[in-house]
Design a protein around this motif. Structure first.
Motif, PDB file in Angstrom:
ATOM      1  N   ILE A  57       0.828  -1.210   0.000  1.00  0.00           N
ATOM      2  CA  ILE A  57       0.000   0.000   0.000  1.00  0.00           C
ATOM      3  C   ILE A  57       0.861   1.257   0.000  1.00  0.00           C
ATOM      4  O   ILE A  57       0.572   2.211  -0.709  1.00  0.00           O
ATOM      5  CB  ILE A  57      -0.962   0.000   1.209  1.00  0.00           C
ATOM      6  N   ALA A  58       1.932   1.286   0.798  1.00  0.00           N
ATOM      7  CA  ALA A  58       2.769   2.487   0.920  1.00  0.00           C
ATOM      8  C   ALA A  58       4.068   2.305   0.143  1.00  0.00           C
ATOM      9  O   ALA A  58       4.987   1.620   0.595  1.00  0.00           O
ATOM     10  CB  ALA A  58       3.063   2.755   2.390  1.00  0.00           C
ATOM     11  N   MET A  59       4.126   2.893  -1.054  1.00  0.00           N
ATOM     12  CA  MET A  59       5.337   2.881  -1.879  1.00  0.00           C
ATOM     13  C   MET A  59       5.537   4.271  -2.447  1.00  0.00           C
ATOM     14  O   MET A  59       4.565   4.993  -2.678  1.00  0.00           O
ATOM     15  CB  MET A  59       5.201   1.900  -3.056  1.00  0.00           C
ATOM     16  N   PRO A  60       6.798   4.653  -2.707  1.00  0.00           N
ATOM     17  CA  PRO A  60       7.023   5.935  -3.377  1.00  0.00           C
ATOM     18  C   PRO A  60       6.465   5.892  -4.800  1.00  0.00           C
ATOM     19  O   PRO A  60       6.385   4.832  -5.412  1.00  0.00           O
ATOM     20  CB  PRO A  60       8.545   6.073  -3.400  1.00  0.00           C
ATOM     21  N   GLY A  61       6.084   7.022  -5.327  1.00  0.00           N
ATOM     22  CA  GLY A  61       5.500   7.051  -6.674  1.00  0.00           C
ATOM     23  C   GLY A  61       4.088   6.520  -6.633  1.00  0.00           C
ATOM     24  O   GLY A  61       3.283   6.927  -5.803  1.00  0.00           O
ATOM     25  N   LYS A  62       3.792   5.571  -7.511  1.00  0.00           N
ATOM     26  CA  LYS A  62       2.460   4.955  -7.523  1.00  0.00           C
ATOM     27  C   LYS A  62       2.362   3.962  -6.378  1.00  0.00           C
ATOM     28  O   LYS A  62       3.059   2.960  -6.351  1.00  0.00           O
ATOM     29  CB  LYS A  62       2.219   4.245  -8.851  1.00  0.00           C
ATOM     30  N   ASP A  63       1.476   4.248  -5.432  1.00  0.00           N
ATOM     31  CA  ASP A  63       1.305   3.339  -4.303  1.00  0.00           C
ATOM     32  C   ASP A  63       0.296   2.244  -4.664  1.00  0.00           C
ATOM     33  O   ASP A  63      -0.265   2.232  -5.757  1.00  0.00           O
ATOM     34  CB  ASP A  63       0.880   4.095  -3.046  1.00  0.00           C
ATOM     35  N   GLY A  64       0.093   1.337  -3.741  1.00  0.00           N
ATOM     36  CA  GLY A  64      -0.786   0.197  -3.995  1.00  0.00           C
ATOM     37  C   GLY A  64      -2.210   0.576  -4.347  1.00  0.00           C
ATOM     38  O   GLY A  64      -2.838  -0.045  -5.207  1.00  0.00           O
ATOM     39  N   MET A  65      -2.743   1.607  -3.721  1.00  0.00           N
ATOM     40  CA  MET A  65      -4.119   2.022  -4.018  1.00  0.00           C
ATOM     41  C   MET A  65      -4.226   2.609  -5.428  1.00  0.00           C
ATOM     42  O   MET A  65      -5.214   2.378  -6.127  1.00  0.00           O
ATOM     43  CB  MET A  65      -4.611   3.025  -2.973  1.00  0.00           C
ATOM     44  N   THR A  66      -3.204   3.338  -5.854  1.00  0.00           N
ATOM     45  CA  THR A  66      -3.188   3.887  -7.214  1.00  0.00           C
ATOM     46  C   THR A  66      -3.103   2.758  -8.235  1.00  0.00           C
ATOM     47  O   THR A  66      -3.789   2.769  -9.254  1.00  0.00           O
ATOM     48  CB  THR A  66      -2.003   4.858  -7.385  1.00  0.00           C
ATOM     49  N   ILE A  67      -2.271   1.768  -7.938  1.00  0.00           N
ATOM     50  CA  ILE A  67      -2.149   0.603  -8.829  1.00  0.00           C
ATOM     51  C   ILE A  67      -3.482  -0.134  -8.891  1.00  0.00           C
ATOM     52  O   ILE A  67      -3.929  -0.544  -9.968  1.00  0.00           O
ATOM     53  CB  ILE A  67      -1.026  -0.335  -8.348  1.00  0.00           C
ATOM     54  N   LEU A  68      -4.123  -0.311  -7.748  1.00  0.00           N
ATOM     55  CA  LEU A  68      -5.422  -0.990  -7.708  1.00  0.00           C
ATOM     56  C   LEU A  68      -6.448  -0.249  -8.566  1.00  0.00           C
ATOM     57  O   LEU A  68      -7.190  -0.877  -9.335  1.00  0.00           O
ATOM     58  CB  LEU A  68      -5.919  -1.112  -6.277  1.00  0.00           C
ATOM     59  N   ASP A  69      -6.470   1.070  -8.478  1.00  0.00           N
ATOM     60  CA  ASP A  69      -7.366   1.857  -9.337  1.00  0.00           C
ATOM     61  C   ASP A  69      -7.068   1.581 -10.802  1.00  0.00           C
ATOM     62  O   ASP A  69      -7.984   1.416 -11.616  1.00  0.00           O
ATOM     63  CB  ASP A  69      -7.233   3.355  -9.061  1.00  0.00           C
ATOM     64  N   GLY A  70      -5.786   1.517 -11.157  1.00  0.00           N
ATOM     65  CA  GLY A  70      -5.395   1.243 -12.540  1.00  0.00           C
ATOM     66  C   GLY A  70      -5.813  -0.153 -12.986  1.00  0.00           C
ATOM     67  O   GLY A  70      -6.258  -0.338 -14.119  1.00  0.00           O
ATOM     68  N   ILE A  71      -5.677  -1.130 -12.099  1.00  0.00           N
ATOM     69  CA  ILE A  71      -6.098  -2.498 -12.428  1.00  0.00           C
ATOM     70  C   ILE A  71      -7.596  -2.537 -12.689  1.00  0.00           C
ATOM     71  O   ILE A  71      -8.065  -3.180 -13.631  1.00  0.00           O
ATOM     72  CB  ILE A  71      -5.721  -3.462 -11.280  1.00  0.00           C
ATOM     73  N   MET A  72      -8.362  -1.845 -11.868  1.00  0.00           N
ATOM     74  CA  MET A  72      -9.810  -1.851 -12.019  1.00  0.00           C
ATOM     75  C   MET A  72     -10.247  -1.204 -13.325  1.00  0.00           C
ATOM     76  O   MET A  72     -11.311  -1.543 -13.864  1.00  0.00           O
ATOM     77  CB  MET A  72     -10.480  -1.154 -10.831  1.00  0.00           C
ATOM     78  N   ASP A  73      -9.432  -0.299 -13.869  1.00  0.00           N
ATOM     79  CA  ASP A  73      -9.754   0.377 -15.129  1.00  0.00           C
ATOM     80  C   ASP A  73      -9.292  -0.421 -16.355  1.00  0.00           C
ATOM     81  O   ASP A  73      -9.623  -0.059 -17.476  1.00  0.00           O
ATOM     82  CB  ASP A  73      -9.135   1.770 -15.167  1.00  0.00           C
TER      83      ASP A  73
END
Length: 75
Positions: A57-73
């Motif tokens: 969940i907590a990473m520099p740049g694209k975090d886990g929640m941002t990645i999850l949003d991208g996966i859902m799209d």
């Protein structure tokens, strides 16, 4: 039976190695890829089309929640 394909995403080398070690113990699982950051993760997920993605969940740049949003799209 086809193995469950997993992409592991974490910025910590130690955590990536621990998750990989645990998952490799299960014959029903295949590690499709390991990503160090969000950019690698999105490219890998698009290319590999895994069944499961583990996300930090907590990473520099694209975090886990941002990645999850991208996966859902993704289509």
């Amino acid at each position: 039976m086809k193995p469950i394909r997993i992409v592991v995403v974490d910025d910590s080398l130690t955590i990536r190695a621990m998750i990989e070690t645990l998952l490799e113990r299960d014959r029903r699982v295949e590690i499709a890829g390991i990503a160090r950051n969000g950019e690698e993760a999105i490219a890998m997920i698009r290319a590999e089309k895994p069944d499961v993605v583990t996300l930090d969940i907590a990473m520099p740049g694209k975090d886990g929640m941002t990645i999850l949003d991208g996966i859902m799209d993704m289509d």
